[in-house]
Design a protein around this motif. Structure first.
Motif: not given
Length: 339
Positions: A144-149, A164-173, A236-239
């Motif tokens: 993650v770089c600033n607000s980009l993943m 968008v940032v989040g551990i589930h977003q790659p799966f959503n895509l 997400n906070l931890r990852f």
């Protein structure tokens, strides 16, 4: 309200919203809020001859106002305990309600749902001769770089920047691409690179970097409002490495939610020492002092009740480097207006 309806990323204008409000309510002045917004959306998209309509269900699916839309592709990302007062008390009940968006001869893509829920959806799809796809994940998170993943396509090695940032977003895509492929729409990584960098979802682990005077702040806005969503927020906070930041949780939640379990998840995460409880301007909002009492059961937490969201944010800016505003999309929406 204008942010709820968009074409190519641009909000509906206030003028169009008011004009269409007056139009749809001229047929029936007793429509509910969600019925009005759904009818405005349908008419607005129709007037502008959109090629594709992406419609998000409000609650459940089967009896949701958006279910008048006859879509050829739908997604069921998860099945969890939420809106149980309306959808039922078991995952079987909730899965059946969510499956209600599946249309005859359409395509439905499902995410990581439990076996029992999948069986409910599978039976529903079979009865409607709908194609059911259980999605797999083709992307992994790099950094993650600033607000980009930054994510990587595991099959091609291509890198893509996500807004968008989040551990589930790659799966959503991955789900979206599988669904589009199933209805004959091919999307290349070159197209994805051009469109996803600027793609934003308000209130979904939304990271905001902002200077207040000479102080740089990081603010995370998340509309999580049920136990599964709060677990995702904590993950997400931890990852993404926010555990060591000097941070405060600004929180509120509706009385209709499973606030007992949700507050317990946040309290026992060990990620927060300070909690600011604030009101939400909504009749369903849980009394802030009741919320504070639940948090105060954890003796390691310092809990403060504020009568005003803006005052809590100002206090947080003066004393912390990271502010997490969580518990309701209504709370997130109000916070965005303040910051």
């Amino acid at each position: 309200l204008t942010e709820r309806i968009k074409i190519n990323g641009a909000d509906i204008s206030k003028e169009d919203l008011v004009r269409l409000f007056e139009y749809v309510t001229s047929f029936d002045e007793h429509l509910s809020f969600f019925e009005i917004m759904t009818l405005i959306m349908i008419n607005y998209f129709y007037e502008n001859h959109v090629d594709f309509s992406v419609v998000e269900v409000g609650i459940g699916g089967l009896y949701d106002t958006t279910n008048v839309v006859d879509g050829e592709l739908c997604f069921i990302t998860s099945v969890g305990y939420d809106h149980m007062d309306m959808l039922g008390s078991t995952l079987r009940d909730i899965a059946f309600q969510k499956a209600g968006i599946i249309k005859k001869n359409s395509v439905c893509v499902v995410g990581n749902i439990d076996d029992e829920s999948f069986k409910i959806v599978e039976d529903y799809a079979r009865d409607l001769n709908a194609k059911l796809i259980k999605a797999g994940n083709r992307y992994k998170i790099v950094k993650v770089c600033n607000s980009l993943m930054i994510i990587q396509d595991t099959s091609t090695g291509d890198f893509i920047e996500l807004g968008v940032v989040g551990i589930h977003q790659p799966f959503n895509l991955s789900m979206v691409l599988e669904g589009l492929s199933a209805i004959g729409i091919s999307v290349t990584n070159d197209i994805l690179r051009n469109m996803l960098r600027d793609f934003k979802i308000q209130g979904r682990f939304q990271i905001v970097h902002k200077n207040f005077g000479d102080k740089h702040m990081v603010i995370i806005l998340d509309g999580a409002h049920n136990p599964d969503a709060f677990r995702g927020f904590i993950d997400n906070l931890r990852f993404f490495g926010f555990t060591d930041k000097n941070k405060v949780l600004i929180f509120s939640i509706f009385s209709t939610k499973d606030y007992h379990t949700s507050i317990q998840i946040l309290s026992e995460s060990g990620l927060f020492k300070d909690v600011f409880v604030v009101p939400i301007n909504n009749p369903k909002a849980l009394n802030p002092y009741i919320i504070a009492d639940f948090f105060a059961k954890n003796k390691d937490l310092d809990v403060t009740v504020f009568d005003d969201l803006e005052l809590s944010i100002k206090a947080a800016i003066n004393n912390y480097e990271l502010i997490c505003i969580v518990g309701s999309f209504y709370l997130v929406s109000d916070a965005i207006k303040v910051i």
